[in-house]
Design an enzyme around this catalytic site. Structure first.
Site, PDB file in Angstrom:
ATOM      1  CG  ASP A 103      32.135  34.076  30.638  1.00  0.00           C
ATOM      2  OD1 ASP A 103      31.785  33.497  29.549  1.00  0.00           O
ATOM      3  OD2 ASP A 103      31.094  35.141  31.038  1.00  0.00           O
ATOM      4  CB  SER A 104      35.122  38.365  28.017  1.00  0.00           C
ATOM      5  OG  SER A 104      35.357  37.086  27.326  1.00  0.00           O
ATOM      6  N   GLY A 105      32.395  36.964  27.622  1.00  0.00           N
ATOM      7  CA  GLY A 105      31.411  36.497  26.645  1.00  0.00           C
ATOM      8  C   GLY A 105      31.917  36.252  25.324  1.00  0.00           C
ATOM      9  CG  ASP A 157      40.239  35.419  25.847  1.00  0.00           C
ATOM     10  OD1 ASP A 157      40.730  34.242  26.395  1.00  0.00           O
ATOM     11  OD2 ASP A 157      38.901  35.593  25.802  1.00  0.00           O
ATOM     12  CD  GLN A 200      43.824  32.575  25.478  1.00  0.00           C
ATOM     13  OE1 GLN A 200      44.463  31.617  25.137  1.00  0.00           O
ATOM     14  NE2 GLN A 200      42.783  33.069  25.641  1.00  0.00           N
ATOM     15  N   GLY A 227      42.559  29.058  27.450  1.00  0.00           N
ATOM     16  CA  GLY A 227      42.818  28.140  26.162  1.00  0.00           C
ATOM     17  C   GLY A 227      43.331  26.794  26.739  1.00  0.00           C
ATOM     18  CG  ASP A 277      35.319  28.419  35.005  1.00  0.00           C
ATOM     19  OD1 ASP A 277      36.400  28.686  34.681  1.00  0.00           O
ATOM     20  OD2 ASP A 277      34.125  28.024  34.254  1.00  0.00           O
ATOM     21  CB  CYS A 315      28.544  13.432  51.212  1.00  0.00           C
ATOM     22  SG  CYS A 315      28.071  14.851  50.635  1.00  0.00           S
ATOM     23  CB  CYS A 317      25.361  17.346  50.842  1.00  0.00           C
ATOM     24  SG  CYS A 317      24.613  15.778  49.828  1.00  0.00           S
ATOM     25  CB  CYS A 320      24.468  12.268  51.456  1.00  0.00           C
ATOM     26  SG  CYS A 320      25.238  12.090  49.747  1.00  0.00           S
ATOM     27  CG  HIS A 345      26.247  14.480  46.302  1.00  0.00           C
ATOM     28  ND1 HIS A 345      26.558  13.836  47.413  1.00  0.00           N
ATOM     29  CD2 HIS A 345      27.141  14.023  45.306  1.00  0.00           C
ATOM     30  CE1 HIS A 345      27.897  13.332  47.332  1.00  0.00           C
ATOM     31  NE2 HIS A 345      27.972  13.084  46.065  1.00  0.00           N
TER      32      HIS A 345
END
Lengths: 402, 392
Positions: A103-105, A157, A200, A227, A277, A315, A317, A320, A345
């Site tokens: 990301d831009s920070g 942004d 935006q 946003g 994300d 599951c 994983c 599990c 998990h």
């Protein structure tokens, strides 16, 4: 046989739509990036400081994570761009060989730092270490992201709270485009890293449309919808996403930032989003919460003390495979390993969910997938109105009657 | 359980623990390093990451304090502690004390022992203790003991510790003999007595002929930092005396956070089983083990490159030190562990500075690997010793 060397494609991003849902706006694609080809729709776990909360890169690969996030503000502070550049980027620093997005920070600054003030030049803040005035400009953000070396980098942004109204929203939207241009101009590695602009405009449809239109006039390989991850109502949320994907080009990936609850992921895939994300799955693991099709289990609760089933019977994983809810109940928030076990998990859950979405789109059975997903989440069929409305807007009508 | 001796020298012996009922095919070479656990987990690690470190069967040390949480579930269900903690392929040894947590003095009563859980102190008497063992059903366990004694304990306190421990022993052994669920478990007698030669002799002589599978030489209160700085010459003498009075064929366990050199001294006295509290404590403070042990010369060498900011031991480097900010090599050149094969000092330093969980994961993976290798080398050193007194 002589090996024929093909010229390396100079495009750092290739987006190939494999299948489209014939009912909604969902699609499943292959996103080829310099370090890895990612299957979309994709959920990107957040590895803030160049690490995924106690999980080895090898374990992430075992879970089939294909792309993860790093945060520019954190990494730009520690260890800093100079070391990043020296080491050859974050991939080498953390030994992650698949795709990365930074990301831009900007968002972190505004949310973490009290005295962040936004001017045309950039974001003004006080250094958290010694209080000296600092400035994060579009140029500086790109410079740091160039050093980190992620496959996809975000423009800086001008972020406003979703609940903001008035002229500030338009100001931010316009400035975001001006900053996009500055980011593009400052970008030193366009053949290796893709800048994504961020749409935006708050909750104003006109402003969002304008923002998206302005971005499509630039030479970029993908778009982010920003946003929209806090403060607004769910009704406003889905409408803004729907509007954004209607305008953004179909032949490029669309990334909805900060969205990660299972329900939101499913609905937004129907609305045409390709990338997501969120810190939620990894963060909630640290508090002893496990993600399951019916929602969440808080393993600290006494109810699990004698529950000898795994977190999720279906599951596959490593958690599990071996550990029961009863055992996890004795260690959550008490032992460090509990965090790892639940993180594995929860990430597995997210990866499986996304795989289910992709497979069902390929088979053109996405509406059925959604219905089954909702059946498990809302066994009483008491779907939230926004979900009904959002899905109906893309021609998916839920089976509400019993 | 069967403990068979394979090679005995005047300076250490090689053996093998095998024929554990639950694990018929597993064999554990001694001197053996138990993996110290908390709440049934090796700190910071999971079965998945442990498997990346070694494919060999593990032997786990399960201190009572954090195992009390498992009692309700193991009592109710058919699971024993190994199964409950998700480590059914591992050997389990329940210990009374935690080698990472020093015991503050003054809390043990005449008939009960203070157990320090993370959630607070609990008092455990012999009945509750054996109830616990019957719930947990470990492969091996030691009898309840009063080990709250150290070099400063008064004669009266030592007397009481020995008396209580002997009393606990009697009860535990009786319960064990009559217990159906503990039929497949091995009982180890606990020997205490602080740093007092007479008290230890007194108790050891009583215990030596008892029908147990081995002995735990406890009561030095050498957990955590106390262990690392213990006067090993004194301990060595006392251990030597104790062992002289114990039957040769039976297992000897010596828990404690010994430094590597101290541990080698104790191996040479004939101790068979130790724990991983040292590599764990080193990892917890952000350090990595870098010492080397040569089986041929039986000597240690150190890597004195630490930055000097903290009070460090000779056997470690502190990854928190600024000096590692840009160091792009692994913790230890040539080390085959997950951390050294995949990551640099600079990255681990970054994880320490940002207080990220992965930092401790990597340090544990390195330190435990390193210590297991150390045990391999100590066994090799014994094997090379031609002063044999017996052979299998």
């Amino acid at each position: 046989m002589k090996l024929i060397m093909t010229a390396k494609s100079t495009k750092p991003l290739v987006f190939q739509v494999l299948a489209e849902c014939s009912t909604s706006k969902a699609r499943t694609s292959l996103l080829t990036l310099p370090h890895h080809t990612v299957e979309t729709p994709v959920f990107m776990p957040v590895g803030t400081q160049g690490t995924m909360k106690g999980i080895l890169p090898q374990q992430l690969e075992n879970l089939n994570c294909q792309i993860i996030l790093g945060n520019t503000y954190h990494l730009g502070t520690r260890p800093g761009p100079e070391l990043m550049a020296k080491v050859g980027g974050l991939h080498k620093f953390m030994n992650w060989n698949r795709a990365l997005l930074t990301d831009s920070g900007g968002f972190q600054m505004v949310s973490l730092l009290k005295l962040a003030e936004i001017t045309e030049e950039g974001v003004n803040f006080s250094s958290p270490f010694d209080g000296t005035p600092c400035m994060l400009t579009p140029e500086r953000s790109i410079e740091i992201q160039n050093a980190i070396g992620a496959d996809i980098i975000m423009q800086l942004d001008d972020v406003v709270k979703t609940t903001t109204t008035g002229p500030r929203v338009e100001e931010a939207m316009q400035r975001t485009t001006r900053w996009l241009d500055r980011c593009i101009a400052a970008h030193k590695r366009p053949d290796e890293q893709n800048i994504f602009p961020i749409v935006q405009g708050g909750l104003d449809p006109e402003l969002r449309q304008q923002s998206a239109r302005l971005h499509t006039e630039r030479e970029v390989n993908g778009y982010a919808v920003g946003g929209l991850s806090g403060g607004e109502s769910k009704d406003e949320f889905w409408r803004a996403v729907h509007l954004s994907t209607n305008i953004l080009p179909k032949d490029k990936p669309r990334y909805l930032m900060g969205v990660g609850f299972a329900l939101d992921l499913v609905v937004c895939c129907a609305l045409g989003i390709d990338m997501f994300d969120c810190v939620f799955p990894t963060r909630t693991a640290r508090f002893g919460c496990a993600l399951v099709p019916s929602g969440q289990l808080n393993l600290k609760q006494k109810a699990y003390a004698s529950d000898f089933s795994p977190i999720d019977d279906e599951c596959d994983c490593s958690t599990c495979a071996r550990y029961t809810r009863a055992f996890l109940h004795t260690i959550v928030t008490m032992e460090s390993s509990a965090c790892q076990l639940l993180t594995i998990h929860n990430l597995s859950y997210q990866m499986r969910l996304m795989r289910g979405i992709r497979e069902s789109i390929k088979e053109d059975k996405f509406p059925t997938f959604i219905q089954e997903f909702l059946n498990k989440l809302y066994p009483g069929k008491d779907y939230p109105k926004w979900v009904i409305d959002a899905l109906s807007a893309v021609n998916i009508n839920l089976n509400e009657s019993q | 359980m069967k403990f068979s001796l394979q090679y005995i020298t005047k300076k250490g012996r090689l053996g093998s623990i095998s024929e554990i009922e639950r694990l018929p095919l597993a064999a554990f070479d001694t001197p053996l390093m138990l993996f110290t656990t908390s709440g049934g987990t090796v700190p910071h690690l999971t079965h998945e990451t442990l498997e990346m470190m070694t494919k060999k069967s593990l032997a786990l040390q399960l201190p009572l304090a954090s195992n009390l949480r498992a009692l309700a579930a193991t009592r109710e269900s058919k699971f024993n502690i190994a199964e409950f903690i998700g480590m059914k392929e591992s050997l389990t040894l329940c210990s009374v004390n935690d080698p990472l947590v020093p015991l503050p003095g003054g809390f043990n009563q005449k008939n009960s022992v203070a157990v320090w859980k993370k959630e607070g102190r609990e008092s455990v008497n012999e009945v509750a203790y054996m109830d616990a063992m019957e719930s947990l059903r470990p492969d091996l366990y030691q009898t309840l003991c009063d080990s709250e004694t150290d070099a400063e304990s008064t004669a009266k306190r030592l007397q009481r510790s020995v008396k209580s421990t002997a009393g606990f022993f009697e009860y535990c052994l009786e319960r064990h003999k009559n217990s159906k669920v503990l039929e497949k478990s091995s009982i180890l007698a606990s020997l205490v007595g602080g740093f007092c030669s007479e008290r230890r002799r007194q108790l050891t002589k009583e215990m030596a002929s008892q029908p147990v599978d081995g002995f735990v030489i406890d009561g030095f209160n050498v957990a955590g930092a106390k262990g690392e700085s213990a006067k090993v010459e004194l301990v060595r003498e006392l251990v030597k005396e104790t062992i002289a009075d114990l039957p040769e064929a039976k297992l000897r366990v010596l828990p404690g956070c010994w430094s590597p050199e101290a541990l080698w001294d104790l191996v040479q006295e004939g101790v068979d089983v130790f724990d991983s509290s040292l590599p764990t404590a080193v990892a917890e403070r952000g350090s990595a083990l870098t010492f080397k042990f040569c089986p041929k010369t039986k000597s240690f060498s150190y890597n004195f490159e630490h930055g000097g900011e903290n009070e460090l031991k000779s056997y470690e480097i502190s990854l928190k030190d600024k000096t590692y900010f840009e160091r792009l090599e692994p913790i230890l050149e040539g080390c085959e562990c997950v951390a050294c094969k995949n990551h640099t000092k600079a990255y681990i330093h970054h994880l320490m500075v940002t207080k990220e969980l992965l930092g401790h994961v990597l340090l544990m993976l390195h330190n435990l690997h390193h210590y297991q290798l150390f045990f391999d080398k100590m066994r090799e050193a014994i094997r090379e010793d031609k002063e044999e007194t017996a052979e299998s």
